[in-house]
Design an enzyme around this catalytic site. Structure first.
Site, PDB file in Angstrom:
ATOM      1  N   ASP A  17      11.807 -36.068 -17.474  1.00 13.98           N
ATOM      2  CA  ASP A  17      10.803 -35.779 -16.442  1.00 13.98           C
ATOM      3  C   ASP A  17      10.972 -36.684 -15.219  1.00 13.98           C
ATOM      4  O   ASP A  17      10.346 -36.459 -14.190  1.00 13.98           O
ATOM      5  CB  ASP A  17       9.404 -35.958 -17.047  1.00 13.98           C
ATOM      6  CG  ASP A  17       8.320 -35.271 -16.222  1.00 13.98           C
ATOM      7  OD1 ASP A  17       8.682 -34.516 -15.291  1.00 13.98           O
ATOM      8  OD2 ASP A  17       7.134 -35.490 -16.524  1.00 13.98           O
ATOM      9  N   ARG A  43      14.492 -38.425  -9.008  1.00 15.09           N
ATOM     10  CA  ARG A  43      15.356 -39.517  -8.547  1.00 15.09           C
ATOM     11  C   ARG A  43      16.823 -39.207  -8.810  1.00 15.09           C
ATOM     12  O   ARG A  43      17.701 -39.675  -8.108  1.00 15.09           O
ATOM     13  CB  ARG A  43      14.902 -40.836  -9.214  1.00 15.09           C
ATOM     14  CG  ARG A  43      14.987 -40.849 -10.714  1.00 15.09           C
ATOM     15  CD  ARG A  43      14.146 -41.956 -11.355  1.00 15.09           C
ATOM     16  NE  ARG A  43      12.704 -41.647 -11.316  1.00 15.09           N
ATOM     17  CZ  ARG A  43      11.759 -42.485 -11.729  1.00 15.09           C
ATOM     18  NH1 ARG A  43      12.083 -43.681 -12.218  1.00 15.09           N
ATOM     19  NH2 ARG A  43      10.495 -42.124 -11.674  1.00 15.09           N
ATOM     20  N   ASP A  67       8.906 -28.143 -11.964  1.00 18.02           N
ATOM     21  CA  ASP A  67       9.203 -29.295 -12.820  1.00 18.02           C
ATOM     22  C   ASP A  67       8.366 -29.220 -14.090  1.00 18.02           C
ATOM     23  O   ASP A  67       7.214 -29.643 -14.116  1.00 18.02           O
ATOM     24  CB  ASP A  67       8.904 -30.592 -12.052  1.00 18.02           C
ATOM     25  CG  ASP A  67       9.172 -31.829 -12.900  1.00 18.02           C
ATOM     26  OD1 ASP A  67       9.814 -31.698 -13.963  1.00 18.02           O
ATOM     27  OD2 ASP A  67       8.736 -32.928 -12.488  1.00 18.02           O
ATOM     28  N   LYS A  87       6.053 -31.791 -19.923  1.00 10.69           N
ATOM     29  CA  LYS A  87       4.748 -32.240 -19.452  1.00 10.69           C
ATOM     30  C   LYS A  87       3.641 -31.579 -20.270  1.00 10.69           C
ATOM     31  O   LYS A  87       3.847 -30.502 -20.822  1.00 10.69           O
ATOM     32  CB  LYS A  87       4.560 -31.822 -17.979  1.00 10.69           C
ATOM     33  CG  LYS A  87       5.408 -32.584 -16.985  1.00 10.69           C
ATOM     34  CD  LYS A  87       5.126 -32.124 -15.566  1.00 10.69           C
ATOM     35  CE  LYS A  87       5.995 -32.864 -14.564  1.00 10.69           C
ATOM     36  NZ  LYS A  87       5.643 -34.292 -14.417  1.00 10.69           N
ATOM     37  N   GLU A 111      13.281 -36.649 -13.114  1.00  7.12           N
ATOM     38  CA  GLU A 111      14.445 -35.884 -12.650  1.00  7.12           C
ATOM     39  C   GLU A 111      14.643 -35.975 -11.145  1.00  7.12           C
ATOM     40  O   GLU A 111      15.751 -35.845 -10.656  1.00  7.12           O
ATOM     41  CB  GLU A 111      14.288 -34.414 -13.064  1.00  7.12           C
ATOM     42  CG  GLU A 111      13.416 -33.538 -12.134  1.00  7.12           C
ATOM     43  CD  GLU A 111      11.962 -34.002 -11.991  1.00  7.12           C
ATOM     44  OE1 GLU A 111      11.455 -34.653 -12.924  1.00  7.12           O
ATOM     45  OE2 GLU A 111      11.344 -33.717 -10.947  1.00  7.12           O
ATOM     46  N   ASP A 166       6.597 -29.211  -6.554  1.00  5.32           N
ATOM     47  CA  ASP A 166       7.516 -30.346  -6.637  1.00  5.32           C
ATOM     48  C   ASP A 166       8.701 -30.202  -5.669  1.00  5.32           C
ATOM     49  O   ASP A 166       9.603 -31.035  -5.664  1.00  5.32           O
ATOM     50  CB  ASP A 166       7.995 -30.506  -8.087  1.00  5.32           C
ATOM     51  CG  ASP A 166       8.317 -31.941  -8.463  1.00  5.32           C
ATOM     52  OD1 ASP A 166       7.879 -32.858  -7.731  1.00  5.32           O
ATOM     53  OD2 ASP A 166       9.008 -32.146  -9.479  1.00  5.32           O
ATOM     54  N   LYS A 216      13.515 -33.677  -1.787  1.00  5.27           N
ATOM     55  CA  LYS A 216      13.508 -33.264  -3.197  1.00  5.27           C
ATOM     56  C   LYS A 216      13.010 -31.828  -3.275  1.00  5.27           C
ATOM     57  O   LYS A 216      11.891 -31.533  -2.865  1.00  5.27           O
ATOM     58  CB  LYS A 216      12.586 -34.183  -4.013  1.00  5.27           C
ATOM     59  CG  LYS A 216      12.311 -33.697  -5.453  1.00  5.27           C
ATOM     60  CD  LYS A 216      11.427 -34.666  -6.245  1.00  5.27           C
ATOM     61  CE  LYS A 216      11.039 -34.072  -7.609  1.00  5.27           C
ATOM     62  NZ  LYS A 216      10.156 -34.946  -8.394  1.00  5.27           N
TER      63      LYS A 216
END
Ligand code: BES
Ligand code: MN
Ligand code: ZN
Length: 497
Positions: free
Chosen positions: A347, A351, A270, A277, A349, A288, A265
């Site tokens: 959020d 996956r 993010d 967030k 995202e 991230d 990933k």
């Protein structure tokens, strides 16, 4: 990286500025400690009798100009009461290296391989000590224009008993260097801020890895569109930074041997997107992309080692930003695989971009797939900084990765994936939804990923709690840790031909 070598000098003949020995709580002297004690008319025993140093883990004392010693300093570091583990030995070496850095010592010898560390071999001890030194001394200073006062420490020597030990110690040192440089690459990438470490930058860094048996392809947005990685494109919609999809192929093994696929990933920032967030600690979401950094770190290490194994890497990289063009809660996406996804929270995202990468990875017909992702806050709650979450569809692969994680000290711990958890991601209007509610958040995220792999063995490592550490630890002053690299190199070594 500081210079480390192995040598057969003894504490008495050590010609460096400092000879470092360990001292346990029980005050049972190691072989090296006994040597000094005997040669110096029990100087050490008299010191210990003062009670000034107990041998607690990391405590520190220096004796100067000990009779019979060539080195001007005898450094005593506490190794604690418990039987040392390899992990603790690594931490001890890191502590010592950092402490030495504050002194005037330029060259030091460490007398740690005579310590009893479970059933560990000499090679394992040398590896742990060297890796501890390199990781402990790591600092991220790229953006500091005023250099802090430079340390004079330039040279560490790891002492072994006999000439016959040198060859295996040397090999262990080389392997430790490869793993440490992979972890340091992963740390550097993780620590770079989001305005520097963009998807484009990650692609450039992947291309910079060079080895005759390594091929790297970086897809730009047009190529990603052409391939139809629509999940990655949807998450990228709100960002003005272009996405990248990176494909690495290292063929160090036999041509007929199937590859092991590593998927990362690479969310370079993010924000949460429209489901934004909260502000506190949002800066940490530059980390991230640590899953992709782990993948690149592994390639760095295995190419340096010329490991005889075939490995493919797949990295999905984008930012997750809110904007007028961003994907929205309620949107339904069609993934690369064709499975439709109802987005209930922008959020979640990671996956979505991993889904496409996993599908593509499986299409390349690897023997098995391992993915690395800072996927869920829930995993930080479950396991903290001490272990990554380990989930998957194949008990044998889970066991192998788990074992590699324990021997490398890059720990991962199994979590269940009972089929009933899959119900939490069922959608009313699409095939699945991208959140499974608060309960078992790490498990339901893995359930989501499982929909995009086929029957082949797959494991998912949730490194949300382990990939960075703002408070710092013995092995990591602060920031990105390089989690995932060491366990994977260990795993790949065991799978090498
Ligand atoms: N990158 C985060 C996960 C994360 C959060 C890692 C905090 C480390 C520390 C991920 O993209 C995310 O935001 N996950 C959400 C999922 C939720 C909306 C289902 C989370 O964990 O809150
Ligand atoms: Mn997120
Ligand atoms: Zn994320």
């Amino acid at each position: 990286m500081i210079h480390i070598e192995v040598s057969t000098d003894t504490v008495m003949t050590c010609g460096h500025d400092a000879a470092v020995i360990a001292l346990a709580n029980e005050q049972v002297l190691s072989t090296s400690a006994q040597q000094v004690d005997e040669a110096s008319q029990q100087c050490l025993s008299r010191y210990l009798a003062t009670g000034d140093q107990k041998g607690d883990f990391g405590d520190w004392g220096i004796l100067y100009d000990v009779a019979g010693m060539q080195a001007s300093r005898l450094v005593l570091v506490g190794s604690g009461s418990d039987d040392l583990s390899l992990m603790k030995l690594q931490r001890l070496a890191a502590k010592v290296a950092r402490q030495l850095q504050k002194t005037g010592v330029e060259k030091a010898s460490l007398y740690f391989t005579d310590l009893s560390v479970g059933g560990a071999s000499l090679a394992e001890k040398v590896h742990a000590v060297a890796q501890g030194v390199w990781l402990g001394l790591y600092a991220f200073t790229h953006h500091q224009t005023k250099a802090k006062k430079a340390s004079v420490l330039s040279h560490i020597s790891i002492a072994v008993n006999a000439d016959a030990d040198l060859e295996q110690a040397q090999a262990a040192l080389q392997k430790a260097k490869a793993v440490a440089s992979g972890m340091i690459l992963a740390r550097n990438l993780g620590n770079e801020p989001g305005n520097v470490c963009t998807p484009t930058y990650l692609g450039d860094q992947a291309e910079a890895l060079s080895h005759p048996k390594l091929d790297v392809q970086v897809w730009d947005k047009a190529a990603i569109e052409h391939q139809g990685l629509r999940g990655l494109l949807a998450v990228n919609q709100g960002s003005s930074e272009e996405p990248r999809f990176i494909v690495l192929n290292y063929q160090g093994g036999k041509p007929e041997q199937k590859s092991i696929a590593l998927v990362g990933k690479g969310l370079t920032f993010d924000s949460g997107g429209i489901s934004i967030k909260p502000s506190p600690a949002m800066d940490e979401m530059k980390f991230d992309m640590c899953g992709s950094a782990a993948v690149l770190g592994v390639f760095k290490a295995i190419t340096e080692m010329n490991l005889p194994v075939n490995v493919k890497g797949f990295i999905s990289s984008t930012e997750n930003m809110p904007s007028a063009s961003a994907y929205k809660p309620g949107d339904v996406l069609e993934s690369y695989k064709g499975v439709t996804i109802e987005v209930l929270n922008t959020d979640a995202e990671g996956r979505i971009i991993l889904a496409d990468a996993l599908t593509y990875a499986c299409e390349q017909d690897p023997a098995c797939v391992i993915d690395y992702a800072t996927l869920t806050g829930a995993c930080v709650i479950a396991l903290g900084a001490q272990a990554s979450g380990l989930l998957g569809n194949n008990q044998d692969l889970i066991d192998q990765v788990h074992a590699a994680s324990m021997t490398s000290g890059d720990r991962a711990w199994p979590m269940p994936m009972f089929e009933e958890y899959q119900e939490q991601i069922e959608s009313k209007i699409a095939d699945i939804k991208n959140t499974g509610g608060r309960a078992a958040g790490t498990v339901t995220a893995a359930c989501f990923l499982s929909r995009f792999v086929d029957e082949r063995p797959w494991v998912h490592l949730d490194i949300a709690g382990t990939a960075w550490n703002m408070e710092g630890s013995d092995l990591c002053v602060s920031g990105a840790t390089g989690a995932g690299v060491a366990l994977t190199v260990d795993f790949l070594e065991k799978n090498a031909v």
